[in-house]
Each structure stands twice: as C-alpha cells, then as structure tokens.
Write an enzyme that holds these catalytic residues in place. Structure first.
Site, PDB file in Angstrom:
ATOM      1  N   CYS A 309      61.178 105.885   1.727  1.00 15.13           N
ATOM      2  CA  CYS A 309      61.488 104.405   0.819  1.00 15.13           C
ATOM      3  C   CYS A 309      63.005 104.774   0.303  1.00 15.13           C
ATOM      4  CB  CYS A 309      60.295 105.337   0.088  1.00 15.13           C
ATOM      5  SG  CYS A 309      59.804 103.940  -1.507  1.00 15.13           S
ATOM      6  N   HIS A 393      56.001 104.107   4.350  1.00 17.46           N
ATOM      7  CA  HIS A 393      55.435 105.026   4.031  1.00 17.46           C
ATOM      8  C   HIS A 393      53.889 105.735   4.675  1.00 17.46           C
ATOM      9  CE1 HIS A 393      55.880 106.046  -0.460  1.00 17.46           C
ATOM     10  NE2 HIS A 393      56.627 104.830  -0.750  1.00 17.46           N
ATOM     11  N   GLU A 395      53.065 108.638   5.542  1.00 15.50           N
ATOM     12  CA  GLU A 395      51.952 109.972   4.956  1.00 15.50           C
ATOM     13  C   GLU A 395      50.502 109.308   4.681  1.00 15.50           C
ATOM     14  OE1 GLU A 395      53.278 108.050   1.339  1.00 15.50           O
ATOM     15  OE2 GLU A 395      54.320 108.908   3.090  1.00 15.50           O
TER      16      GLU A 395
END
Length: 421
Positions: A309, A393, A395
């Site tokens: 990001c 992202h 995660e």
C-alpha cells in the site's frame, strides 16, 4: 390532558334480519383534548447531527459515539463486513469512512479484531445502526465502542446518494457536527479551508521506538499453515501505520520481526543485517513524506524488500516514478486485481487514495498486478533491486484471502538473496 367518553347507539342489521331480531349495538368513543402548551416527546431519536460537504450539500443525520465537530475527507468503503478492522486501520487517519453496506453494528466489537492500538479515522457514516448485537465474540456495542474512543458517528443518512456524489465529483472534504451553535455557513467554511493533500499523516500513526513482534495468526484463522517451512527470516518492518494482521501473517510464515518508526534511519536498519525489509501501509499522500522516500532509497538494492500500500507508493517514488491522487480511491474488500505473471485474478482488500503512475517508472521495473476496475497499477517488481510490492492488502483483514500467498513470494525473495550471499 383530559378525555371524555360518550356512547353512540347503532343498529346491527343484516339483509336477512327482521324488525324483531334487530338489536342496538353500543359503541364507545373517546374525545381527547390536550391542554394548551403541552409537548409530546417522540419515542425515537431525532436528527441531531449534520454532515456538511465542501460542495455545499448538507445532510441531516442522527449521532452516535462521540459528540462535537470534526473535519475530514469523506471516502466510501464497499466492504460488507469488517467494520472494526476498518475503524482501527491507521490508513484511514484524517478520513470519514462511509459504509455502502446499509446495516452496520449487528456483530458488535471485540478485542481480537483490532488492527492497531486505537481508532485513527475521523468519523463513521452509515445508513442503519443496529439496535442489537448477536455474535458470540461480541464484548460491547459499536456505539459504546466509539464513545469510549471519542470517535464521531452518524446514521439515518442517505449513504447511497452521498456515494453517488463522491463517485461523480471525487472525494470531498466534510465536517461532522452535533453542535447546534455552529451555523451551516460556518461548517461549510471549515470544510473549504481544510485540506488533506500534502499533509504528513504518517508521523502521527507510527510507533515512537522499535519493538519486537511475536504474535502469530490464531490457529482457527490460519488457512495457509500447511505451506510453512522450517526456515526463519529476520524482517525489519517500517511502521507507516502498519496493521497488526500484516505482522501476524509474517510471524506465521516463520519471520522474526523488528518494527521500527517511520523516521528510523536506513543506516540503522542495515546494521541489523535483516534478511528483508517491509515497508507498510499508511495514511495520506506519499509526496508529503520525503524523509520516508529517502529511507527507502537507502535500503533498496541492499536487501530484499516488500512494500504494501503506502510502502508500494514509496517504492514507486524511490525508483524515480510519480504518484497521483485518484478521483475517489479504492476502499473495500471486493476489488478484482489481475496477476500479470500467471494470469490469475484475485479478489482483494484495498484502501488507498493514491496510485503509482506506471508510465513514470524507469526501465527494468515490472508492473506485476493491475486493478481490473480501472486499470491502475496494483503491483511492482524489480528483480535487479530485489524488491516487490502490492498496492492492496494481502493480510486480508478484513477481506478475502486470495492474496495471502504473496507472503510466500516474499519468503522466496529473501531465500534467494540469502543463498546468493
């Protein structure tokens, strides 16, 4: 208040009745008179808040959470769930998050879903606030949670209309207020005199000193545990507003993690002799943090690097490329991105208002991922400089797990570098 009753006599007569069978039916009616000056209290909450946008539009709403007046950039998020992870994502610093999913709050909040130590966003805008919670993990309501953390929220506002306005006009500065003493004109002036572009938001969300991270993903949520190996890598993670689940995923992949502040010198990082360096997500404009760009320049080429990001955008600038502000950004857990290398499509979680201009990148830098909604750059690689990055992202907190295997790619990058030295 006074009531007076009177009785009316009516006949109960059918088509087949005879005069002898007709019986009078007595009906009781009431006349209600209110005394002069009496006031009635509505059993529901009335509008007590305003959202004033810089385009001059005023949206009446009902408040929950904290009271007062707050200014921020309004963005919309298309995630269907995961509002607590969104509330605690440092990348939302300085922004009001408008949820397009109309019903919010039904699962309450719990300590396990926190993505940072506090809420960093400026406020929450939703259509319908759930009046009850029904989840076995819930420890408190969303309203109580925001009140304790001094975060403003509004509901019973037309989020669909505001979203359409943001899509057409782009992200807008707005002011949330529950203060009746402030006029609409005053709030409008506040929105037009405030700007988020060029402001360093990273320094306010970053940690202040280095620390070791040890927590892994809990077993019930660890969906890729069968892909682990016995290798261990030391990763230095720059905290530009890092989410806890990024650290959990790295730890679950076998990494020893040292988290350092955004201002940590590159020379100090290299003294630690890490196997890899992670540049994390974070809020705001990458052009507003030239010190971070210089740090990235001092590290790339010397050790394996992974940017997520904000880290992706800083890598783009450090390589000589340019970043630009998007019209309304990408915010949500359902954005499709294509991996150019293998042709696969990942449904991704995204949260950013800036993007890297691929045309400005030097020769040798490879665009590895593309956002399929608008074709913007979603991933980079530069094998000669031992780096890789993603705009979104991996995660997945909140969001889908399609991109988690990129952590495998980072492990492979560190492994190759370790073997070559």
């Amino acid at each position: 208040m006074a009531a007076k009753a009177m009785y009316l006599s009516v006949t109960n007569q059918s088509l087949f009745s005879t005069p002898a069978t007709i019986k009078p039916l007595q009906v009781r009616s009431f006349t209600v008179r209110c005394s002069t000056g009496a006031t009635a209290t509505a059993p529901w909450k009335l509008a007590d808040a305003r959202l004033v946008l810089e385009d001059g539009s005023i949206w009446k709403a009902k408040s929950f959470g904290a009271s007062g007046t707050q200014v921020g950039e309004v963005v919309f998020n298309t995630s269907l769930t995961g509002y607590q992870e969104i509330l605690t994502d440092p990348s939302y610093a300085g922004q009001f998050v408008l949820m397009t999913n109309p019903h919010i709050g039904n699962t309450g909040v719990n300590i396990d879903d926190e993505e940072s130590v506090k809420c960093f966003l400026a406020g929450l805008v939703i259509r319908s606030l759930s009046i009850s919670t029904s989840n076995w993990r819930c420890t408190e309501s969303l309203s109580d949670y925001l009140s304790k953390r001094n975060i403003m929220g509004i509901y019973d506002v037309d989020t669909r209309a505001i979203t359409r306005r943001l899509r057409e006009d782009g992200s807008l500065i707005g002011v949330l207020s529950t203060e009746k003493s402030k006029t609409d004109e005053e709030l409008l002036e506040m929105s037009r005199n405030w700007d988020i572009v060029g402001v360093d938001l990273i320094s306010s969300v970053s940690c202040k000193k280095p620390y070791e991270w040890a927590g892994k993903t809990d077993m019930e949520w660890d969906f890729n545990s069968n892909r682990r190996n016995s290798e261990s890598f030391h990763v230095v993670a720059y905290d530009f507003g890092i989410k806890h689940n990024i650290l959990r995923r790295l730890a679950s992949y076998g990494c020893k993690i040292t988290v350092v502040p955004s201002t940590w010198p590159a020379s100090e990082t290299l003294k630690m002799k890490p196997d890899g360096v992670l540049f994390s997500n974070g809020p705001g404009d990458p052009s507003a943090v030239p010190y971070a760009v210089e740090t990235v320049k001092g590290i790339i080429g010397k050790v394996a690097v992974f940017g997520i990001c904000m880290g992706h955008q800083l890598l783009g600038q450090a390589l000589g490329g340019k970043t630009y502000k998007m019209k309304f950004g990408h915010h949500g857990g359902n954005h499709p991105a294509r991996n150019i290398r293998n042709g696969s499509v990942e449904i991704s979680a995204q949260n950013h208002n800036y993007a890297v201009d691929p045309e400005s990148l030097p020769e040798g830098v490879e665009v590895t991922h593309v956002n399929l909604n608008d074709g913007s750059c979603a991933g980079l690689a530069f094998p000669q400089q031992k780096l890789m990055s993603l705009q979104y992202h991996p995660e997945a907190s909140p969001g889908p797990h399609d991109s988690d295997l990129v952590f495998d790619d980072f492990m492979a990058l560190m492994r190759r570098e370790k073997q070559s030295t």
